[in-house]
Design a protein around this motif. Structure first.
Motif, PDB file in Angstrom:
ATOM      1  N   MET A   1       9.067 -17.068  13.439  1.00 18.57           N
ATOM      2  CA  MET A   1       8.040 -16.039  13.572  1.00 18.57           C
ATOM      3  C   MET A   1       8.732 -14.704  13.745  1.00 18.57           C
ATOM      4  O   MET A   1       9.726 -14.595  14.440  1.00 18.57           O
ATOM      5  N   PHE A   2       8.195 -13.691  13.086  1.00 19.93           N
ATOM      6  CA  PHE A   2       8.728 -12.347  13.249  1.00 19.93           C
ATOM      7  C   PHE A   2       7.572 -11.359  13.250  1.00 19.93           C
ATOM      8  O   PHE A   2       6.468 -11.677  12.799  1.00 19.93           O
ATOM      9  N   GLU A   3       7.832 -10.169  13.785  1.00 20.54           N
ATOM     10  CA  GLU A   3       6.839  -9.107  13.823  1.00 20.54           C
ATOM     11  C   GLU A   3       7.503  -7.798  13.410  1.00 20.54           C
ATOM     12  O   GLU A   3       8.635  -7.515  13.805  1.00 20.54           O
ATOM     13  N   ILE A   4       6.786  -7.035  12.611  1.00 19.98           N
ATOM     14  CA  ILE A   4       7.263  -5.739  12.140  1.00 19.98           C
ATOM     15  C   ILE A   4       6.114  -4.749  12.281  1.00 19.98           C
ATOM     16  O   ILE A   4       4.986  -5.057  11.907  1.00 19.98           O
ATOM     17  N   SER A   5       6.418  -3.567  12.788  1.00 22.56           N
ATOM     18  CA  SER A   5       5.416  -2.511  12.893  1.00 22.56           C
ATOM     19  C   SER A   5       5.972  -1.240  12.277  1.00 22.56           C
ATOM     20  O   SER A   5       7.133  -0.898  12.492  1.00 22.56           O
ATOM     21  N   ILE A   6       5.118  -0.563  11.503  1.00 19.83           N
ATOM     22  CA  ILE A   6       5.490   0.733  10.941  1.00 19.83           C
ATOM     23  C   ILE A   6       4.279   1.653  11.020  1.00 19.83           C
ATOM     24  O   ILE A   6       3.145   1.188  11.145  1.00 19.83           O
ATOM     25  N   GLN A   7       4.534   2.932  10.945  1.00 16.08           N
ATOM     26  CA  GLN A   7       3.447   3.907  10.876  1.00 16.08           C
ATOM     27  C   GLN A   7       3.419   4.486   9.473  1.00 16.08           C
ATOM     28  O   GLN A   7       4.451   4.871   8.927  1.00 16.08           O
ATOM     29  N   ILE A   8       2.237   4.537   8.894  1.00 15.23           N
ATOM     30  CA  ILE A   8       2.047   5.112   7.566  1.00 15.23           C
ATOM     31  C   ILE A   8       1.165   6.343   7.724  1.00 15.23           C
ATOM     32  O   ILE A   8       0.113   6.283   8.356  1.00 15.23           O
ATOM     33  N   ASP A   9       1.608   7.451   7.151  1.00 18.42           N
ATOM     34  CA  ASP A   9       0.900   8.722   7.305  1.00 18.42           C
ATOM     35  C   ASP A   9      -0.264   8.838   6.319  1.00 18.42           C
ATOM     36  O   ASP A   9      -0.327   9.782   5.514  1.00 18.42           O
ATOM     37  N   ARG A  10      -1.160   7.893   6.410  1.00 19.96           N
ATOM     38  CA  ARG A  10      -2.401   7.876   5.633  1.00 19.96           C
ATOM     39  C   ARG A  10      -3.443   7.113   6.443  1.00 19.96           C
ATOM     40  O   ARG A  10      -3.119   6.255   7.252  1.00 19.96           O
ATOM     41  N   PRO A  11      -4.742   7.380   6.205  1.00 26.44           N
ATOM     42  CA  PRO A  11      -5.805   6.674   6.929  1.00 26.44           C
ATOM     43  C   PRO A  11      -5.788   5.166   6.622  1.00 26.44           C
ATOM     44  O   PRO A  11      -5.337   4.741   5.553  1.00 26.44           O
ATOM     45  N   ALA A  12      -6.314   4.382   7.544  1.00 26.55           N
ATOM     46  CA  ALA A  12      -6.339   2.922   7.402  1.00 26.55           C
ATOM     47  C   ALA A  12      -7.040   2.486   6.117  1.00 26.55           C
ATOM     48  O   ALA A  12      -6.617   1.526   5.471  1.00 26.55           O
ATOM     49  N   GLN A  13      -8.106   3.182   5.736  1.00 23.24           N
ATOM     50  CA  GLN A  13      -8.832   2.820   4.512  1.00 23.24           C
ATOM     51  C   GLN A  13      -7.911   2.901   3.300  1.00 23.24           C
ATOM     52  O   GLN A  13      -7.954   2.046   2.415  1.00 23.24           O
ATOM     53  N   THR A  14      -7.087   3.933   3.249  1.00 21.61           N
ATOM     54  CA  THR A  14      -6.160   4.114   2.131  1.00 21.61           C
ATOM     55  C   THR A  14      -5.101   3.022   2.133  1.00 21.61           C
ATOM     56  O   THR A  14      -4.808   2.423   1.095  1.00 21.61           O
ATOM     57  N   VAL A  15      -4.532   2.738   3.287  1.00 17.99           N
ATOM     58  CA  VAL A  15      -3.491   1.710   3.394  1.00 17.99           C
ATOM     59  C   VAL A  15      -4.059   0.345   3.026  1.00 17.99           C
ATOM     60  O   VAL A  15      -3.452  -0.425   2.281  1.00 17.99           O
TER      61      VAL A  15
END
Length: 149
Positions: A1-15
């Motif tokens: 099991m692994f976990e990865i988190s990133i931030q994307i500079d766009r709204p959730a709907q777009t992502v």
């Protein structure tokens, strides 16, 4: 099991639009050569896809099903057969015009062909590293795409 988190500079709907368009995964998921939708209708819970992936110079096939689907918030993919069984759970958390994308993944090397089976115990580590690069590629694509409309 692994976990990865990133931030994307766009709204959730777009992502989410990029993640739910599973047939376009080869654009950002390096090992995926092609994805073919096997069920009719829009993507949602129960939708199945045939994934063709290249691992160690060999083309491997998986049938993958969407097991969780919440628009703009959650998408889970589960391999139903094939080598390297996996479960990827993409969770999106809106942060204004940005999105916190969190991936919980599990994968095994069970079913790897030939000498690749020796790598089975390290599968999770290899796939975590690969998925981190894939998500950064997704981030780059989403952030540089022209906004719709």
């Amino acid at each position: 099991m692994f976990e990865i988190s990133i931030q994307i500079d766009r709204p959730a709907q777009t992502v989410f639009r990029y993640i739910e368009d599973i047939e376009s995964a080869p654009a950002w998921y390096s090992a995926v050569q092609s994805v073919t939708k096997l069920t009719a209708g829009p993507a949602g819970r129960g939708t199945r896809y045939a994934f063709s992936r290249e691992l160690g110079g060999q083309v491997l096939e998986n049938i993958v099903q969407v097991t969780e689907f919440e628009v703009d918030a959650l998408l889970t993919l589960l391999s139903l057969n094939g080598p390297t069984p996996f479960n990827y759970r993409f969770r999106l958390v809106p942060k204004g015009n940005k999105t916190h994308l969190h991936l919980e993944g599990s994968i095994t090397g069970r079913g790897l062909p030939g000498a690749m089976v020796l790598l089975a115990p390290l599968a999770s580590t290899f796939f975590e590293r690969g998925m981190r690069a894939n998500l950064l590629n997704l981030k780059r694509i989403v952030e540089t795409a022209r906004p719709a409309g």
